[in-house]
Scaffold this motif. Sequence first.
Motif, PDB file in Angstrom:
ATOM      1  N   ARG A 297       8.394   0.377   7.766  1.00  0.00           N
ATOM      2  CA  ARG A 297       7.091  -0.231   8.015  1.00  0.00           C
ATOM      3  C   ARG A 297       6.188  -0.182   6.788  1.00  0.00           C
ATOM      4  O   ARG A 297       5.422  -1.111   6.527  1.00  0.00           O
ATOM      5  N   THR A 298       6.291   0.894   6.011  1.00  0.00           N
ATOM      6  CA  THR A 298       5.414   1.013   4.835  1.00  0.00           C
ATOM      7  C   THR A 298       5.699  -0.065   3.801  1.00  0.00           C
ATOM      8  O   THR A 298       4.787  -0.812   3.393  1.00  0.00           O
ATOM      9  N   PRO A 299       6.962  -0.216   3.344  1.00  0.00           N
ATOM     10  CA  PRO A 299       7.199  -1.307   2.391  1.00  0.00           C
ATOM     11  C   PRO A 299       7.025  -2.679   3.010  1.00  0.00           C
ATOM     12  O   PRO A 299       6.621  -3.626   2.336  1.00  0.00           O
ATOM     13  N   LEU A 300       7.314  -2.794   4.329  1.00  0.00           N
ATOM     14  CA  LEU A 300       7.152  -4.090   4.969  1.00  0.00           C
ATOM     15  C   LEU A 300       5.681  -4.514   5.012  1.00  0.00           C
ATOM     16  O   LEU A 300       5.372  -5.705   4.926  1.00  0.00           O
ATOM     17  N   THR A 301       4.793  -3.529   5.136  1.00  0.00           N
ATOM     18  CA  THR A 301       3.369  -3.876   5.144  1.00  0.00           C
ATOM     19  C   THR A 301       2.976  -4.541   3.832  1.00  0.00           C
ATOM     20  O   THR A 301       2.282  -5.577   3.812  1.00  0.00           O
ATOM     21  N   ALA A 302       3.457  -3.955   2.731  1.00  0.00           N
ATOM     22  CA  ALA A 302       3.146  -4.542   1.417  1.00  0.00           C
ATOM     23  C   ALA A 302       3.829  -5.883   1.241  1.00  0.00           C
ATOM     24  O   ALA A 302       3.235  -6.849   0.734  1.00  0.00           O
ATOM     25  N   ILE A 303       5.096  -5.970   1.661  1.00  0.00           N
ATOM     26  CA  ILE A 303       5.824  -7.235   1.520  1.00  0.00           C
ATOM     27  C   ILE A 303       5.175  -8.317   2.369  1.00  0.00           C
ATOM     28  O   ILE A 303       5.054  -9.481   1.947  1.00  0.00           O
ATOM     29  N   THR A 304       4.733  -7.945   3.580  1.00  0.00           N
ATOM     30  CA  THR A 304       4.087  -8.920   4.451  1.00  0.00           C
ATOM     31  C   THR A 304       2.793  -9.444   3.826  1.00  0.00           C
ATOM     32  O   THR A 304       2.493 -10.650   3.896  1.00  0.00           O
ATOM     33  N   ALA A 305       2.041  -8.548   3.209  1.00  0.00           N
ATOM     34  CA  ALA A 305       0.802  -8.981   2.543  1.00  0.00           C
ATOM     35  C   ALA A 305       1.101  -9.960   1.421  1.00  0.00           C
ATOM     36  O   ALA A 305       0.413 -10.985   1.239  1.00  0.00           O
ATOM     37  N   VAL A 306       2.165  -9.689   0.650  1.00  0.00           N
ATOM     38  CA  VAL A 306       2.537 -10.584  -0.449  1.00  0.00           C
ATOM     39  C   VAL A 306       2.991 -11.931   0.101  1.00  0.00           C
ATOM     40  O   VAL A 306       2.646 -12.993  -0.434  1.00  0.00           O
ATOM     41  N   THR A 307       3.793 -11.899   1.189  1.00  0.00           N
ATOM     42  CA  THR A 307       4.277 -13.167   1.747  1.00  0.00           C
ATOM     43  C   THR A 307       3.132 -13.988   2.318  1.00  0.00           C
ATOM     44  O   THR A 307       3.180 -15.224   2.287  1.00  0.00           O
ATOM     45  N   GLU A 308       2.113 -13.327   2.842  1.00  0.00           N
ATOM     46  CA  GLU A 308       0.956 -14.077   3.330  1.00  0.00           C
ATOM     47  C   GLU A 308       0.238 -14.786   2.178  1.00  0.00           C
ATOM     48  O   GLU A 308      -0.206 -15.934   2.316  1.00  0.00           O
TER      49      GLU A 308
END
Length: 550
Positions: A297-308
């Motif tokens: 969840r931690t890296p996914l949060t950052a990746i999700t922000a970048v993908t947005e």
Amino acid sequence: MTQEHRSTSRGWSAARKGVWSRLRFTSLRLRLVVVFALVALTAAVSASGIAYWLNREAVLTRAQDAVLRGFEQEMQNRAGALPEHPTQDELQHTAGQMANSSQRFTVLLVAENPEGRTVYGSSGGLNGFSLRDVPVSLREAVTEQQKITASNKYPYRLYWQRIVDGDTPYLVAGTRLIGGGPTGYMLKSLEPEAKDLNSLAWSLGIATGLALIGSALLAQALATTVLKPVQRLGTAARRLGEGRLDTRLRVSGTDELADLSRTFNKAAEALEKRVADMAERDEASRRFVADMSHELRTPLTAITAVTEVLEEELEFEGGGIDPMIEPAVRLVISETRRLNDLVENLMEVTRFDAGTARLVLDDVDVADQITACIDARAWLDAVELDAERGIHARIDPRRLDVILANLIGNALKHGGSPVRVSVRERAKGAEGHEGPDTVVIEVRDHGPGIPEEVLPHVFDRFYKASASRPRSEGSGLGLSIALENAHIHGGEITAVNSPEGGAVFTLCLPRDVSAETERDTEAEDVREDRESPSGKTGGAPSEGAEEGAR
């Protein structure tokens, strides 16, 4: 009826059931007793019959020989002293003397007097023993003259026969004096010997009965000795089947039953160890999935922000993304969303496995809840809703949204539109239904249906019908999460193929989950967790909502 009387009645009922279970015709105990009794009965009857026959012949032969010897001796001594043509008085007197011998038999003498007439002399008087009482075959044998040979030196012999008159056995014998003289007949009652034989028969019958009873008691004792370890083994097997893996048998002796008990103990010990190892591995795998989900969840949060940010750049009219890499960016955005959904689903599964899933109950209108679920996902044009407003239920709205999203999304993906969603109520006692008041939601598509070999596995985790499409959208957790959410409500989901074509998923939920939770005092930990509310409510798309796979 008082509590004491009810307890006594139940005790007697249990006792009767216990006795009947031990004596039922399929019982090994009863078969052992019957076999022992039959063997003992056969042996006792055979022994008694042989003993009776041997004693009967011995008693009758001994009495018969004594009487015949006495009669023959009296014929030689007294009848032989008579003249060749005696008078009736002489015959009568001699017959009386012969009858007074030690054997006490009745005598009849037949001869010709000096005038050539046949005269009779009977020890029983005029109404006593007469020639009519002598069987014709015996009279003919007595008067028939035998041919004298080397082996037969006398023309006349002594003959005898047993007869029964009025249930009383008699011995009848007759002979003729050699060299001329009267013909004598003897009648002897064998009633004393018959009484002795009857007493012997009664004694043997009593002995047979006692042997039968003794064999039955012995068989019962032996059956108890043999079957008690078997009963203990059956009880232990039932306890083991109930999950009490620490069940062991007490072993005593060195016979086959003791070996069976040792084998059972070894099997139970191996099973307990195997189950413990599997539980440890299962717990380790659950911890791994939970830890991995949290760590992702931690890296996914950052990746999700970048993908947005990248998605906003794609939608920007100025064209902030190079057209050459635009497909790659869209792929990254899509796979990131898919990965994020997978992680959320894994976390939801771990909550179910750990028993930490909670219900947040609220009174909702089922039709409004379904409409909110469809509207939030823009499925209004593809879904037909057949539900009347006013059907209320006390359930968890968020988890109901998860269930509906998975069922309707699965139907749209694999069955094709239009998808029909219908809602109805089912009251307690209706259509043979003995459960609580229930809300039934059916989701039906118009696709090809579910293959028969896939139908039993549609709710299995990570199950996909086509192994050739492992990269298909969805993780295979959607329908399993929907089923878990139904179970935590005390409901059920079933999947069948409609005769008219297409698949039908039926969701059944109690109208008041809180009432069911309070009544179920012996529920599992997962069901007890329903009384601890936590989480969020709302009609927006929920975490864990995902289309399943067929």
